[in-house]
Scaffold this motif. Structure first.
Motif, PDB file in Angstrom:
ATOM      1  N   THR A   6       3.415 -11.740  -2.258  1.00 28.23           N
ATOM      2  CA  THR A   6       2.827 -11.573  -1.102  1.00 28.23           C
ATOM      3  C   THR A   6       3.444 -10.648  -0.153  1.00 28.23           C
ATOM      4  O   THR A   6       3.029 -10.353   0.940  1.00 28.23           O
ATOM      5  CB  THR A   6       2.726 -12.961  -0.395  1.00 28.23           C
ATOM      6  OG1 THR A   6       4.410 -13.283  -0.065  1.00 28.23           O
ATOM      7  CG2 THR A   6       2.099 -14.156  -1.099  1.00 28.23           C
ATOM      8  N   ASP A   7       4.230  -9.862  -0.675  1.00 27.05           N
ATOM      9  CA  ASP A   7       4.810  -8.682   0.015  1.00 27.05           C
ATOM     10  C   ASP A   7       3.797  -7.778   0.367  1.00 27.05           C
ATOM     11  O   ASP A   7       2.877  -7.344  -0.171  1.00 27.05           O
ATOM     12  CB  ASP A   7       5.678  -7.669  -0.851  1.00 27.05           C
ATOM     13  CG  ASP A   7       6.697  -6.732  -0.238  1.00 27.05           C
ATOM     14  OD1 ASP A   7       7.636  -6.479  -0.960  1.00 27.05           O
ATOM     15  OD2 ASP A   7       6.189  -6.336   0.797  1.00 27.05           O
ATOM     16  N   ALA A   8       4.072  -7.498   1.693  1.00 26.94           N
ATOM     17  CA  ALA A   8       2.951  -6.787   2.622  1.00 26.94           C
ATOM     18  C   ALA A   8       2.722  -5.407   2.055  1.00 26.94           C
ATOM     19  O   ALA A   8       1.640  -4.612   2.231  1.00 26.94           O
ATOM     20  CB  ALA A   8       3.416  -6.637   4.108  1.00 26.94           C
ATOM     21  N   HIS A   9       3.840  -4.961   1.117  1.00 31.93           N
ATOM     22  CA  HIS A   9       3.770  -3.621   0.531  1.00 31.93           C
ATOM     23  C   HIS A   9       2.480  -3.533  -0.476  1.00 31.93           C
ATOM     24  O   HIS A   9       2.069  -2.373  -0.610  1.00 31.93           O
ATOM     25  CB  HIS A   9       5.196  -3.345  -0.286  1.00 31.93           C
ATOM     26  CG  HIS A   9       4.804  -2.015  -1.407  1.00 31.93           C
ATOM     27  ND1 HIS A   9       5.055  -0.920  -0.674  1.00 31.93           N
ATOM     28  CD2 HIS A   9       4.861  -2.020  -2.538  1.00 31.93           C
ATOM     29  CE1 HIS A   9       5.054   0.040  -1.722  1.00 31.93           C
ATOM     30  NE2 HIS A   9       4.835  -0.610  -2.783  1.00 31.93           N
ATOM     31  N   HIS A  10       2.237  -4.571  -1.015  1.00 31.04           N
ATOM     32  CA  HIS A  10       1.232  -4.594  -1.941  1.00 31.04           C
ATOM     33  C   HIS A  10      -0.318  -4.727  -1.244  1.00 31.04           C
ATOM     34  O   HIS A  10      -1.262  -4.667  -1.873  1.00 31.04           O
ATOM     35  CB  HIS A  10       1.347  -5.720  -3.011  1.00 31.04           C
ATOM     36  CG  HIS A  10       2.589  -5.367  -3.750  1.00 31.04           C
ATOM     37  ND1 HIS A  10       3.995  -5.928  -3.897  1.00 31.04           N
ATOM     38  CD2 HIS A  10       2.590  -4.708  -5.035  1.00 31.04           C
ATOM     39  CE1 HIS A  10       4.697  -5.348  -4.588  1.00 31.04           C
ATOM     40  NE2 HIS A  10       3.969  -4.757  -5.569  1.00 31.04           N
ATOM     41  N   GLY A  11      -0.415  -5.360  -0.098  1.00 34.91           N
ATOM     42  CA  GLY A  11      -1.552  -5.414   0.611  1.00 34.91           C
ATOM     43  C   GLY A  11      -2.337  -6.538   0.091  1.00 34.91           C
ATOM     44  O   GLY A  11      -3.777  -6.428   0.410  1.00 34.91           O
ATOM     45  N   PHE A  12      -1.874  -7.595  -0.384  1.00 37.08           N
ATOM     46  CA  PHE A  12      -2.720  -8.809  -0.660  1.00 37.08           C
ATOM     47  C   PHE A  12      -2.398  -9.987   0.274  1.00 37.08           C
ATOM     48  O   PHE A  12      -1.212 -10.127   0.703  1.00 37.08           O
ATOM     49  CB  PHE A  12      -2.384  -9.276  -2.232  1.00 37.08           C
ATOM     50  CG  PHE A  12      -2.590  -8.267  -2.977  1.00 37.08           C
ATOM     51  CD1 PHE A  12      -4.164  -8.365  -3.806  1.00 37.08           C
ATOM     52  CD2 PHE A  12      -1.799  -7.393  -3.674  1.00 37.08           C
ATOM     53  CE1 PHE A  12      -4.318  -7.312  -4.714  1.00 37.08           C
ATOM     54  CE2 PHE A  12      -2.314  -6.402  -4.744  1.00 37.08           C
ATOM     55  CZ  PHE A  12      -3.612  -6.239  -5.154  1.00 37.08           C
ATOM     56  N   ALA A  13      -3.476 -10.634   0.352  1.00 38.87           N
ATOM     57  CA  ALA A  13      -3.365 -11.702   1.303  1.00 38.87           C
ATOM     58  C   ALA A  13      -2.589 -13.055   0.548  1.00 38.87           C
ATOM     59  O   ALA A  13      -2.785 -13.085  -0.626  1.00 38.87           O
ATOM     60  CB  ALA A  13      -4.563 -12.389   1.846  1.00 38.87           C
ATOM     61  N   ALA A  14      -1.714 -13.892   1.301  1.00 38.47           N
ATOM     62  CA  ALA A  14      -1.147 -14.999   0.608  1.00 38.47           C
ATOM     63  C   ALA A  14      -2.140 -15.912   0.073  1.00 38.47           C
ATOM     64  O   ALA A  14      -3.198 -16.100   0.749  1.00 38.47           O
ATOM     65  CB  ALA A  14      -0.315 -15.598   1.721  1.00 38.47           C
ATOM     66  N   GLY A  15      -1.790 -16.404  -1.057  1.00 33.24           N
ATOM     67  CA  GLY A  15      -2.539 -17.645  -1.454  1.00 33.24           C
ATOM     68  C   GLY A  15      -3.682 -17.175  -2.105  1.00 33.24           C
ATOM     69  O   GLY A  15      -4.497 -18.128  -2.494  1.00 33.24           O
ATOM     70  N   LEU A  16      -3.882 -16.028  -2.283  1.00 26.45           N
ATOM     71  CA  LEU A  16      -5.237 -15.516  -3.088  1.00 26.45           C
ATOM     72  C   LEU A  16      -5.295 -16.213  -4.537  1.00 26.45           C
ATOM     73  O   LEU A  16      -6.090 -16.537  -5.111  1.00 26.45           O
ATOM     74  CB  LEU A  16      -5.232 -13.817  -3.099  1.00 26.45           C
ATOM     75  CG  LEU A  16      -6.406 -13.499  -3.977  1.00 26.45           C
ATOM     76  CD1 LEU A  16      -7.579 -13.773  -3.054  1.00 26.45           C
ATOM     77  CD2 LEU A  16      -6.114 -11.848  -3.777  1.00 26.45           C
ATOM     78  N   GLY A  17      -4.041 -16.034  -5.215  1.00 26.20           N
ATOM     79  CA  GLY A  17      -4.177 -16.838  -6.471  1.00 26.20           C
ATOM     80  C   GLY A  17      -4.549 -18.373  -6.663  1.00 26.20           C
ATOM     81  O   GLY A  17      -5.327 -18.711  -7.323  1.00 26.20           O
ATOM     82  N   ASP A  18      -4.325 -18.928  -5.490  1.00 22.88           N
ATOM     83  CA  ASP A  18      -4.590 -20.395  -5.297  1.00 22.88           C
ATOM     84  C   ASP A  18      -6.017 -20.382  -5.086  1.00 22.88           C
ATOM     85  O   ASP A  18      -6.891 -21.495  -5.461  1.00 22.88           O
ATOM     86  CB  ASP A  18      -3.859 -20.966  -4.102  1.00 22.88           C
ATOM     87  CG  ASP A  18      -2.258 -21.506  -4.473  1.00 22.88           C
ATOM     88  OD1 ASP A  18      -1.938 -21.431  -5.656  1.00 22.88           O
ATOM     89  OD2 ASP A  18      -1.738 -21.506  -3.667  1.00 22.88           O
ATOM     90  N   LYS A  19      -6.547 -19.588  -4.048  1.00 22.73           N
ATOM     91  CA  LYS A  19      -7.936 -19.632  -3.961  1.00 22.73           C
ATOM     92  C   LYS A  19      -8.741 -19.291  -5.176  1.00 22.73           C
ATOM     93  O   LYS A  19     -10.055 -19.621  -5.393  1.00 22.73           O
ATOM     94  CB  LYS A  19      -8.382 -18.441  -2.825  1.00 22.73           C
ATOM     95  CG  LYS A  19      -7.766 -18.719  -1.384  1.00 22.73           C
ATOM     96  CD  LYS A  19      -8.113 -17.679  -0.416  1.00 22.73           C
ATOM     97  CE  LYS A  19      -7.289 -18.101   0.886  1.00 22.73           C
ATOM     98  NZ  LYS A  19      -7.558 -16.916   1.869  1.00 22.73           N
ATOM     99  N   LEU A  20      -8.163 -18.210  -6.065  1.00 17.29           N
ATOM    100  CA  LEU A  20      -8.931 -17.970  -7.265  1.00 17.29           C
ATOM    101  C   LEU A  20      -9.165 -19.388  -8.316  1.00 17.29           C
ATOM    102  O   LEU A  20     -10.002 -19.546  -8.598  1.00 17.29           O
ATOM    103  CB  LEU A  20      -8.225 -17.062  -8.078  1.00 17.29           C
ATOM    104  CG  LEU A  20      -9.012 -16.508  -9.359  1.00 17.29           C
ATOM    105  CD1 LEU A  20     -10.156 -15.673  -8.977  1.00 17.29           C
ATOM    106  CD2 LEU A  20      -7.964 -15.352  -9.972  1.00 17.29           C
TER     107      LEU A  20
END
Length: 223
Positions: A6-20
């Motif tokens: 979830t590091d902002a450096h990577h630009g992904f929203a938190a919890g995306l894996g759980d949503k998937l």
């Protein structure tokens, strides 16, 4: 399975894996086999699921996928063949894109006698603009599908090259496994080895890919 970074450096929203995962469980995301996301050399998301699988004509049933499970990738191989052509070209093993395509197959002098076919170049096979009739939009179970008909032909190269001329080369894009099959033949001829072996030596091993399967015709040539 790797959790999302979830590091902002990577630009992904938190919890995306759980949503998937939730989307797969709910049935919203059907027949999803694997998702791997890498950025800046790091794996930030890795998920594998179970689903129906097949290998060419063989139904494999429900497979539990994982990083060590081989997956039937089908037309991704067309891109791989394009990469292999580029490697072979750099090594001087294949004719350049501007070379006449029929000139590379002197065994089909009768087809090369047609001025319209003589205008087809190797680059037209690379970008699928040969101008020859080809229909892969039909189901692959349909005998009229050009890919399946090519597979049944006694000489698959002649089958591709003798198709009716429907447009000037370079004018009309037509999705064509036949064009890729011709490129594979040029690579095999120039490299002096089966396409799968050349792929292993020239591309897969340098990438660290140690296990793969490449479907072949009855005569041993790559599909």
């Amino acid at each position: 399975m790797a959790d999302l970074d979830t590091d902002a450096h990577h630009g992904f929203a938190a919890g995306l894996g759980d949503k998937l995962d939730a989307g797969v469980r709910s049935g919203l995301l059907r027949d999803l086999h694997a998702v791997v996301v890498r950025r800046a050399g790091r794996t930030v998301l890795e998920r594998y699921y179970a689903g129906p699988d097949e290998a060419w004509d063989e139904q494999l049933g429900v497979t539990a996928f994982g990083p060590e499970v081989l997956h039937d990738v089908r037309s991704i191989s067309k891109t791989v063949v394009g990469l292999l052509y580029g490697i072979a070209l750099q090594r001087g093993l294949v004719p350049p894109p501007a070379a006449g395509l029929l000139a590379q197959f002197p065994e089909y002098a009768d087809l090369a006698a047609d001025p319209a076919r003589r205008r087809i170049c190797v680059r037209h096979a690379l970008n699928m603009t040969m101008g020859l009739a080809w229909n892969e939009w039909l189901p692959y179970t349909d005998p009229a599908n050009s890919e399946r008909a090519m597979g049944r032909a006694a000489d698959f190269k002649r089958y591709v090259l003798e198709q009716p001329v429907v447009a000037a080369p370079g004018v009309k894009w037509t999705y064509s496994g036949g064009a890729v099959a011709l490129l594979g033949s040029l690579i095999e001829r120039g490299a002096g080895m089966p396409l799968a072996r050349f792929a292993a030596q020239a591309l897969f091993q340098p990438l660290g890919i140690e296990r793969f399967e490449w479907t072949a015709r009855a005569d041993g040539t790559a599909l």
